[in-house]
Design an enzyme around this catalytic site. Structure first.
Site, PDB file in Angstrom:
ATOM      1  N   THR A   1      41.918  42.074  41.679  1.00  0.00           N
ATOM      2  CA  THR A   1      43.135  42.549  40.641  1.00  0.00           C
ATOM      3  C   THR A   1      42.237  43.153  39.651  1.00  0.00           C
ATOM      4  O   THR A   1      41.001  42.614  39.112  1.00  0.00           O
ATOM      5  CB  THR A   1      43.890  41.296  40.044  1.00  0.00           C
ATOM      6  OG1 THR A   1      44.764  41.550  39.237  1.00  0.00           O
ATOM      7  CG2 THR A   1      43.089  40.016  39.652  1.00  0.00           C
ATOM      8  N   GLU A   2      42.862  44.062  39.124  1.00  0.00           N
ATOM      9  CA  GLU A   2      41.875  45.103  38.086  1.00  0.00           C
ATOM     10  C   GLU A   2      41.615  44.452  36.860  1.00  0.00           C
ATOM     11  O   GLU A   2      40.485  44.902  36.167  1.00  0.00           O
ATOM     12  CB  GLU A   2      42.898  46.442  37.918  1.00  0.00           C
ATOM     13  CG  GLU A   2      44.257  45.814  36.818  1.00  0.00           C
ATOM     14  CD  GLU A   2      45.228  47.111  36.903  1.00  0.00           C
ATOM     15  OE1 GLU A   2      44.999  48.368  37.419  1.00  0.00           O
ATOM     16  OE2 GLU A   2      45.905  47.024  35.780  1.00  0.00           O
TER      17      GLU A   2
END
Lengths: 231, 236
Positions: free
Chosen positions: A52-53
């Site tokens: 997840t960024e």
């Protein structure tokens, strides 16, 4: 079957289908919205690492109410969990993972994909719309394979697979495969190839609703695994 | 003796001038330094440029500062959210300036500022509207755009633990922009849940070394059941 009356598959079926194409050992980013559903269909016994960024590899499923932690969220800012083997990192490292070509697969939603693999998924360009790009451009240029998950037709019935994007681009020539409710398409140097038909669609129907010269690369024998030749 | 610890958030934000560029950590509310922003609201500085991933959530933190008319410009990647009504209203009525930066370019511009890099070429945004007016170059057959560092006058960041030298550790995805923003500002101010004694942070796990941090303020435990906090230590 002809005409727009063809029925596609629903998003959960499509998410399960995409999950089958994610091999064990992959580092994968699932975009905000429909692509997030894919995580529900990844086999739990395979090591597939979700990125997840906002700084986590090894993201786990939604927590129970008692486990919700405001410091542990996904790119959509929803609560998630961490799996054994998880790692946290800051934003410059997270986007280095994308831009540096370390992610194997990302799956993104889209407004439009062109037959050359151009992606438009961040801004409609409408007056009054607040533009927001987030990590979409970095994912699109960075992941080794960019998959798109979208309905083939928009709410107004027009094809979202297009000759040229009319919406502002996220990145040019970045998409490798497009999963829609009616078919799966590979972006090839010769154009878009239908590799699998879903629901009660047909290649002829797909050509009709998209208005594109689609290559029929659907295996002629169900058991065949090789991609068929262009026709 | 070095002690960067100040007694309260008001002291932590003292001296911030009108017209400053403020870096604010956080991804949504995770790692967002709400106590420092509330203090900045009381402190009174205006005409600010704010660099943050989002443009405020709900009515607290950055959203409250925007609502009070103290921000001239926002530099961010993702202003539009389900609860960004304050920014959306100001943007639509032309009362605030927006510089939209892809998230990886935002992080790297901050990193470049902290690391003394003059500019860098990135493939992100090449061939799109965010490349308008920027220098481009083809390197190894691939298109890149030139991006410049993004310096702050002040960085307001949210972390988990600090010591008096300003060493910081973070917690889970609340780390996000904190470490790069801490390096990119003239004065970096950290709010942490708790300040621990010098030597209590494992040097192997320090994420932001104290050289990057100027002021630290403890704002109280937020995690009543967190695994490394004995119940007796928890501020309820």
């Amino acid at each position: 079957m002809k005409g727009a009356s063809c029925r596609g598959v629903d998003r959960r079926v499509l998410a399960a289908r995409i999950a089958q194409d994610i091999p064990e050992g992959s580092y994968v980013n699932l975009g905000i919205g429909a692509p997030t559903l894919i995580s529900n269909y990844l086999p739990g016994d395979l090591d597939i690492v979700l990125h997840t960024e906002n700084g986590l590899l090894g993201m786990g499923p939604e927590p129970t109410a008692a486990e919700v932690d405001p410091d542990l969220i996904n790119a959509g800012k929803l609560p998630v969990t961490e799996l054994p083997g998880a790692a946290y990192f800051h934003h410059a490292d997270s986007f280095g993972m994308m831009r540096g070509g370390h992610l194997d697969i990302c799956v993104l939603g889209a407004f439009q994909v062109s037959q050359a693999g151009d992606l438009a998924n961040w801004h409609t360009g409408d007056a009054g719309a607040v533009p927001a790009v987030g990590g979409a451009m970095d994912l699109a240029i960075g992941a080794k394979q960019v998959f798109v998950m979208m309905d083939l037709l928009g709410r107004d019935g027009t094809s979202k697979l297009v000759a040229e994007c009319s919406y502002p681009l996220t990145a040019a020539r970045c998409v490798s495969r497009v999963y829609t409710d009616r078919a799966i398409f590979d972006v090839t140097r010769y154009g878009l190839a239908v590799i699998e038909v879903l629901g009660d669609s047909s290649v002829e129907h797909l050509r009709e609703v998209t208005g594109l010269d689609l290559i029929d690369a659907v295996p002629k024998h169900p058991a065949a695994t090789a991609v068929g030749s262009a026709s | 003796m070095i002690s960067k610890v100040v007694s309260d958030p008001d002291d932590a934000v003292s001296g911030i001038e009108d017209g400053s560029t403020i870096l604010m950590s956080g991804f949504g509310m995770a790692g967002h330094p709400v106590a420092l922003i509330d203090a900045l609201l009381d402190q009174g500085a205006g005409d600010l440029t704010v660099v943050s991933n989002n443009a405020g959530n709900g009515d607290t933190g950055l959203a409250a500062l925007l609502k009070a008319g103290r921000v001239r410009k926002v530099i961010c990647s993702f202003p539009r959210q389900s609860d960004s009504w304050v920014f959306d209203g100001l943007y639509r009525s032309g009362e605030i300036e927006l510089e939209l930066v892809p998230q990886g370019n935002l992080a790297e511009r901050l990193r470049a500022a902290g690391a003394g890099i003059g500019a860098f070429y990135t493939p992100t945004g090449y061939g799109t509207s965010v490349a308008a007016g920027k220098e481009t170059r083809t390197i190894g057959g691939r298109g890149y755009i030139l991006e410049y560092p993004l310096h702050g006058d002040y960085a307001l960041i949210g972390a988990f633990r600090a010591d008096r030298w300003g060493n910081l550790v973070y917690r889970k995805t609340a780390r996000n922009f904190g470490p790069v923003m801490a390096t990119a500002a003239r004065i970096t101010v950290a709010q942490v849940d708790r300040v621990v004694g010098l030597g209590e942070l494992d040097p192997e796990t320090v994420v932001t070394p104290g050289i990057f941090v100027d002021r630290v303020v403890a704002t109280g435990e937020r995690h009543r059941l967190h695994d490394d906090v004995a119940p007796a230590e928890v501020a309820v």
